[in-house]
Structure formats: structure tokens, C-alpha cells
Design a protein around this motif. Structure first.
Motif, PDB file in Angstrom:
ATOM      1  N   GLU A 141      52.674  44.226  41.064  1.00  0.00           N
ATOM      2  CA  GLU A 141      51.456  45.266  41.476  1.00  0.00           C
ATOM      3  C   GLU A 141      51.729  46.739  40.644  1.00  0.00           C
ATOM      4  O   GLU A 141      50.814  47.358  40.216  1.00  0.00           O
TER       5      GLU A 141
ATOM      6  N   ARG B  24      49.969  47.809  36.591  1.00  0.00           N
ATOM      7  CA  ARG B  24      48.700  49.292  36.792  1.00  0.00           C
ATOM      8  C   ARG B  24      49.552  49.788  36.270  1.00  0.00           C
ATOM      9  O   ARG B  24      48.419  50.501  35.626  1.00  0.00           O
TER      10      ARG B  24
ATOM     11  N   GLN C 192      45.313  41.201  37.925  1.00  0.00           N
ATOM     12  CA  GLN C 192      44.279  40.256  39.504  1.00  0.00           C
ATOM     13  C   GLN C 192      44.599  38.990  39.833  1.00  0.00           C
ATOM     14  O   GLN C 192      44.282  39.298  40.809  1.00  0.00           O
TER      15      GLN C 192
ATOM     16  N   LEU D  18      46.652  40.606  43.107  1.00  0.00           N
ATOM     17  CA  LEU D  18      45.768  41.192  43.597  1.00  0.00           C
ATOM     18  C   LEU D  18      45.033  40.655  44.288  1.00  0.00           C
ATOM     19  O   LEU D  18      45.626  40.649  45.872  1.00  0.00           O
ATOM     20  N   LYS D  19      44.837  38.956  44.298  1.00  0.00           N
ATOM     21  CA  LYS D  19      44.523  37.983  44.683  1.00  0.00           C
ATOM     22  C   LYS D  19      45.738  37.602  45.596  1.00  0.00           C
ATOM     23  O   LYS D  19      45.149  36.747  46.642  1.00  0.00           O
TER      24      LYS D  19
ATOM     25  N   SER E 107      44.145  40.779  48.169  1.00  0.00           N
ATOM     26  CA  SER E 107      42.984  42.466  47.843  1.00  0.00           C
ATOM     27  C   SER E 107      41.780  42.291  47.597  1.00  0.00           C
ATOM     28  O   SER E 107      41.217  41.077  47.046  1.00  0.00           O
TER      29      SER E 107
ATOM     30  N   GLU F 214      40.136  44.058  45.912  1.00  0.00           N
ATOM     31  CA  GLU F 214      39.597  44.957  44.789  1.00  0.00           C
ATOM     32  C   GLU F 214      39.485  43.879  42.975  1.00  0.00           C
ATOM     33  O   GLU F 214      40.433  43.399  43.326  1.00  0.00           O
ATOM     34  N   ASP F 215      39.030  44.270  42.813  1.00  0.00           N
ATOM     35  CA  ASP F 215      38.789  43.939  41.010  1.00  0.00           C
ATOM     36  C   ASP F 215      39.191  44.777  39.873  1.00  0.00           C
ATOM     37  O   ASP F 215      38.800  45.801  39.639  1.00  0.00           O
ATOM     38  N   ALA F 216      40.759  44.124  39.352  1.00  0.00           N
ATOM     39  CA  ALA F 216      41.185  45.475  38.700  1.00  0.00           C
ATOM     40  C   ALA F 216      40.053  45.004  37.222  1.00  0.00           C
ATOM     41  O   ALA F 216      40.443  46.174  36.486  1.00  0.00           O
TER      42      ALA F 216
ATOM     43  N   THR G  41      37.806  48.469  37.758  1.00  0.00           N
ATOM     44  CA  THR G  41      38.534  49.299  38.180  1.00  0.00           C
ATOM     45  C   THR G  41      39.354  49.471  37.049  1.00  0.00           C
ATOM     46  O   THR G  41      39.164  51.058  36.766  1.00  0.00           O
TER      47      THR G  41
ATOM     48  N   SER H 139      33.520  43.002  36.296  1.00  0.00           N
ATOM     49  CA  SER H 139      33.403  42.300  36.997  1.00  0.00           C
ATOM     50  C   SER H 139      34.374  41.180  36.403  1.00  0.00           C
ATOM     51  O   SER H 139      34.729  40.838  34.969  1.00  0.00           O
ATOM     52  N   GLU H 140      35.341  40.677  36.805  1.00  0.00           N
ATOM     53  CA  GLU H 140      35.904  39.606  36.651  1.00  0.00           C
ATOM     54  C   GLU H 140      35.446  38.988  35.637  1.00  0.00           C
ATOM     55  O   GLU H 140      35.617  38.525  34.535  1.00  0.00           O
TER      56      GLU H 140
END
Length: 272
Positions: free
Chosen positions: A24, A28, A51, A54-55, A59, A61-63, A66, A71-72
Motif C-alpha cells: 500500500e 501510494r 483500493q 485498503l479494503k 481501511s 479510505e477511498d483511494a 484521495t 468515489s470508487e
């Protein structure tokens, strides 16, 4: 650059079982560089994998939010309607399929598998295509057990998956043995041969452990638990879920650990 980037990220997240926190962090950094280089395709290829990590880690967080400010769901809506970008569509589809299977949601996995057929026709063989052959087999075997209208088609897909992975295992036993054993376990599970299914689940877990694929060791243990639950062997199912939990903890998949804990609680309540 975009191709090499998604190859690294795909191998790191869903193939080799590298520590998710490390994968991750690296993805990033690369996502930020893609923005700096104005490399839109590179960013589109890596964000679904970030993403996914993160899931799996649990987490919130929505990559996509970010790095893209959307949104996804909005990202994928744009992606599906965008001309070109077949690679990013393949990656986005395969990450969603992978997550559904790791969460044990085979009904959702089947829907995602069917939706993705259009993106997997022809083209080059890449890491997502390889994973789809394996994941598609798992979905097909699970679906065929419910004897629905598409049972014959699912059995065909499942058997084709075994044939494909078997060829790859001849060329790279290290990378594909555990996948082949798991598919064979599901084959014998479907056909009611408990002895061979049990043995193949064990072979898959052992091969994944030997080759340090923590993620697929956990998946094989999780599927073995489902096999034993089918025959109402709750004690054995609980043992395999504990094994899966240990694998996911070592992998850093906190989100899956929490899910395993909930499943174990239900099983243990039934043992009282």
C-alpha cells in the motif's frame, strides 16, 4: 511505464502475498508520481489495486477520492463508458472479483465474473488475466454446487480453469501448484468425493505455505472450512478458519480477520 506499474502492483497485492502495508505504501508513492507526471493511464491502472489493498486492510479510505476527487463507484462508471483503456477495465474488474472471493461472497463474485466477460476476450495475457482463470474456476465450482440454470456452463468454465492452471503449473510449479490443488479440491467437493477433496485442500494449504503465499494459504484454509461446514463438521471448520485468520493477520488483511472472527463466533455458538 503503466504496464510495468500494474504488473508490480498486481503481483504484490494478489499474487505473492507481500505484506499489505508495504504494498500500500509503495503504490501510494507511485500514484502520487503518476499525478506529477500527468500519466493518466498509469494512475487508472494502479488505483484499483491500491483500493483493493485498503479494503483488505480494513481501511475506510477511498483511494479514488484521495487521488481523483471522485468515489470508487463514480470512477468505475466513468471507466466502463470510456473508450479504450482495456487494461484499466481488466484490472478494475479483477480487483472486485478478487475481493468478493476473499470475503467469501460467491453470489457477488458470480455477478462480477459475468459482467467482466467482455473485457477478457483476446488481448495480451497479463497478471489480471492469469488471476481471472484461477478466480473464475473457484466461482464456477461454487456456483455449480447450487445446480442453477447455468450449472453445465459453470462446470465447463471450472474444468477449463483446471486445464489451464495445470499447464501453467508444469512451467512454474512454485507459482501455480497451490492454485491447481485448490481447484482440484473444489472439483472433488462438487463431485462428492470427500476423501480426495480433503486431501487436495490440505495439499493446497501446504504448497501455499511452503511457497510463502500467505494470502492463498488463507484462502485455501477458508475454502476448506466451507467444505467441512457443508458436511456439518463445525469443529474442523473452526480449526481451518483459525488457520485462515492467522494467514490474514500475517498478510496484514485486518478487514478479512474481522470477517473471520464473525464467522468463527457463529460456528462456536453452534457448538455450545
Amino acid at each position: 511505464m503503466a504496464y510495468n506499474l500494474h504488473m508490480y502492483a498486481g503481483v504484490a497485492v494478489w499474487e505473492c502475498g507481500d505484506k499489505l502495508t508495504k504494498a500500500e505504501e509503495t503504490m501510494r508513492i507511485h500514484a502520487k508520481r503518476m499525478i506529477q507526471y500527468n500519466h493518466d493511464n498509469g494512475l487508472r491502472n494502479i488505483l484499483p489495486l491500491l483500493q483493493l489493498a485498503l479494503k483488505l486492510m480494513g481501511s475506510a479510505e477511498d483511494a479514488f477520492m484521495t487521488f481523483c476527487g471522485i468515489s470508487e463507484d463514480d470512477f468505475f462508471q466513468q471507466e466502463w463508458h470510456r473508450k479504450g483503456g482495456k487494461t484499466s477495465k481488466l484490472i478494475g474488474h479483477t480487483t472486485r472479483l478478487y475481493l468478493a472471493i476473499m470475503r467469501g461472497d460467491m453470489a457477488l463474485a458470480e455477478r462480477i465474473y459475468e459482467m467482466g466477460k467482455m473485457y477478457h476476450k483476446g488481448g495480451i495475457l497479463f497478471i489480471g488475466s492469469i488471476m481471472r482463470a484461477f478466480l473464475g474456476g473457484l466461482v464456477a465450482f461454487a456456483t455449480a454446487r447450487y445446480h442453477g440454470d447455468n450449472e453445465k456452463e459453470m462446470i465447463r468454465v471450472a474444468e477449463e480453469s483446471i486445464s489451464t492452471i495445470k499447464i501453467w503449473a508444469k512451467h512454474s510449479y512454485w507459482n501455480f501448484a497451490n492454485k491447481l490443488f485448490l481447484l482440484e479440491a473444489e472439483y472433488w467437493f462438487l463431485n462428492g468425493n470427500e476423501k480426495l477433496a480433503r486431501r487436495k485442500f490440505g495439499d493446497s494449504i501446504a504448497a501455499a505455505a511452503k511457497h510463502r503465499f500467505k494470502n492463498e494459504e488463507g484462502l485455501a484454509a477458508q475454502r476448506a472450512a466451507i467444505f467441512h461446514l457443508h458436511y456439518n463438521r463445525k469443529q474442523e471448520a473452526s480449526s481451518y478458519l483459525k488457520h485462515a485468520k492467522d494467514c490474514y493477520e500475517r498478510w496484514g488483511a485486518t478487514g478479512l480477520v474481522e470477517q473471520i472472527d464473525a464467522a468463527m463466533s457463529e460456528i462456536l455458538e453452534g457448538l455450545d
